[in-house]
Design a protein around this motif. Structure first.
Motif, mmCIF file in Angstrom:
data_model
loop_
_atom_site.group_PDB
_atom_site.id
_atom_site.type_symbol
_atom_site.label_atom_id
_atom_site.label_comp_id
_atom_site.label_asym_id
_atom_site.label_seq_id
_atom_site.Cartn_x
_atom_site.Cartn_y
_atom_site.Cartn_z
ATOM 1 N N LYS A 51 0.825 -1.214 0.000
ATOM 2 C CA LYS A 51 0.000 0.000 0.000
ATOM 3 C C LYS A 51 0.858 1.262 0.000
ATOM 4 N N ASP A 52 2.110 1.144 0.503
ATOM 5 C CA ASP A 52 3.052 2.251 0.427
ATOM 6 C C ASP A 52 4.466 1.661 0.392
ATOM 7 N N ASP A 81 2.454 -4.989 -9.622
ATOM 8 C CA ASP A 81 1.788 -5.042 -8.320
ATOM 9 C C ASP A 81 2.748 -5.512 -7.230
ATOM 10 N N SER A 84 4.260 -1.835 -6.384
ATOM 11 C CA SER A 84 3.391 -0.944 -5.613
ATOM 12 C C SER A 84 1.937 -1.173 -5.991
ATOM 13 N N ARG A 85 1.051 -0.881 -5.027
ATOM 14 C CA ARG A 85 -0.390 -0.890 -5.276
ATOM 15 C C ARG A 85 -0.984 0.501 -5.043
ATOM 16 N N ASN A 86 -0.156 1.512 -5.196
ATOM 17 C CA ASN A 86 -0.592 2.895 -5.069
ATOM 18 C C ASN A 86 0.011 3.683 -6.227
ATOM 19 N N VAL A 87 -0.846 4.206 -7.107
ATOM 20 C CA VAL A 87 -0.385 4.845 -8.340
ATOM 21 C C VAL A 87 0.486 6.061 -8.046
ATOM 22 N N ALA A 127 -2.542 1.070 -12.249
ATOM 23 C CA ALA A 127 -3.910 1.363 -11.801
ATOM 24 C C ALA A 127 -4.672 0.094 -11.428
ATOM 25 N N GLU A 130 -4.121 -1.074 -7.780
ATOM 26 C CA GLU A 130 -4.761 -0.165 -6.831
ATOM 27 C C GLU A 130 -6.270 -0.358 -6.832
ATOM 28 N N ASN A 133 -7.093 -3.405 -4.859
ATOM 29 C CA ASN A 133 -6.997 -3.139 -3.428
ATOM 30 C C ASN A 133 -8.224 -2.405 -2.905
ATOM 31 N N LEU A 134 -8.661 -1.382 -3.652
ATOM 32 C CA LEU A 134 -9.826 -0.601 -3.239
ATOM 33 C C LEU A 134 -11.082 -1.469 -3.224
#
Length: 339
Positions: A51-52, A81, A84-87, A127, A130, A133-134
């Motif tokens: 997530k970060d 992925d 990262s999972r945060n664009v 994207a 992320e 994840n959302l």
């Protein structure tokens, strides 16, 4: 010959759902390096959420790159992925690596940064994780909300309870001893209006309860202990109170009595120490320095109150501990004998 750091990452949740393996990722990356004549300098193995970038091994990787004079050409991983999972954070980290003259490469999702159109593919690759994840977080929160509406507790059991699995395979919470009796005693003692929250907590800590000051305050405000589960508000619904299927530790009346005291509608009757009993010699003894009368008072320290006899004159240095003075006074009384 180009050089690279290998980065393999998996979270515990992904390992359980998809069967991802650090060994499998590492094996594929090694074969890729052998086929493309890339020298492997070091392998970084991570078991952390993406997530970060506040991950132990990733931070160590960046520190290693900055520390060494000869930096690697690439950081290789399987897919974006894994990176990262945060664009937004992913673009920032890519820029940091570019400033260090290091290129991030996903071997299953290659992106040529020299071709402008490839930035479109990079945006898609970043994207999708992320969005996953959302969506997963939304499904999880919806499921927990539905469980609360049915009177079930979906998370970790509060203090005084424990998580168990029923015969039907569904989880539930049950009282855990001796913590359950200690929580019940906490509500009963505080509802009397005699002791403050800190005093009740100290009593229970002597009885073996382990609870911080902040958590103890939240504990007394938690309706879960009287059998009520709160369903938090969202954009469509307001706060709801649902009767839980778990066994309550206290009655609803006792819980609301405690809330009245906490809100300040009823001031607890705090026991005040009788100064005449504490300082029986006050006004009788004289100060040895200025010959004025001694009075008595208590000073509040970090852990307890300390009582002293002191002179009524503010600037006088006459100050005597209550225990030592009483003991010496009793010794003098023992010397007196009647004819």
């Amino acid at each position: 010959m180009k050089s690279a750091y290998l980065y393999v990452r998996v979270s515990t949740d992904e390992q359980r759902r998809k069967g991802f393996s650090l060994i499998e990722q590492e094996d594929r990356l090694i074969k890729y390096c052998e086929a493309n004549r890339v020298k492997i300098i070091e392998i970084f193995r991570e078991d952390f959420s993406a997530k970060d970038f506040n991950r132990p091994e990733w931070k160590r990787l960046i520190r290693t790159i900055k520390k060494k004079n000869k930096r690697p050409d690439y950081i290789l991983f399987i897919k974006w992925d894994r990176f990262s999972r945060n664009v937004a954070l992913a673009y920032q980290m890519i820029k940091v690596l570019q400033d260090l003259n290091v290129q991030a490469i996903a071997i299953d999702q290659p992106v040529n940064f020299e071709v402008p159109e490839s930035s479109v593919m990079l945006a898609i690759y970043l994207a999708i994780p992320e969005a996953e994840n959302l969506r997963r977080g939304l499904n999880c929160s919806d499921g927990m909300r539905r469980a609360r509406k049915l009177g079930r507790w979906p998370g970790r059991a509060p203090v005084g309870y424990t998580n168990l699995i029923g015969t039907d395979g569904r989880g539930f919470v049950a009282p855990k001893q001796p913590e359950a009796n200690q929580i019940k005693r906490a509500f009963e003692e505080f509802a009397r209006g005699t002791f403050s929250i800190s005093e009740v907590r100290k009593m229970l800590m002597l009885d073996g309860l382990q609870c911080s000051r902040n958590n103890f305050w939240k504990l007394l405000r938690n309706p879960f202990y009287c059998g009520i589960i709160t369903v938090p508000p969202n954009a469509k619904e307001e706060l709801q109170l649902v009767k839980g299927i778990h066994e309550p530790l206290i009655s609803e009346q006792l819980f609301y009595d405690v809330q009245i005291i906490l809100k300040g509608r009823h001031h607890p009757k705090v026991l005040k120490e009788n100064s005449k009993i504490l300082f029986p010699l006050r006004g009788v003894l004289k100060c040895p320095y200025c010959h004025k009368r001694l009075t008595g008072s208590a000073s509040k320290g970090r852990h307890a109150k300390y009582c002293y006899y002191h002179c009524i004159t503010p600037k006088c240095k006459g100050r005597f501990g209550i225990k030592a003075l009483h003991q010496s006074y009793e010794e003098e009384l023992d010397k007196i004998s009647l004819r």
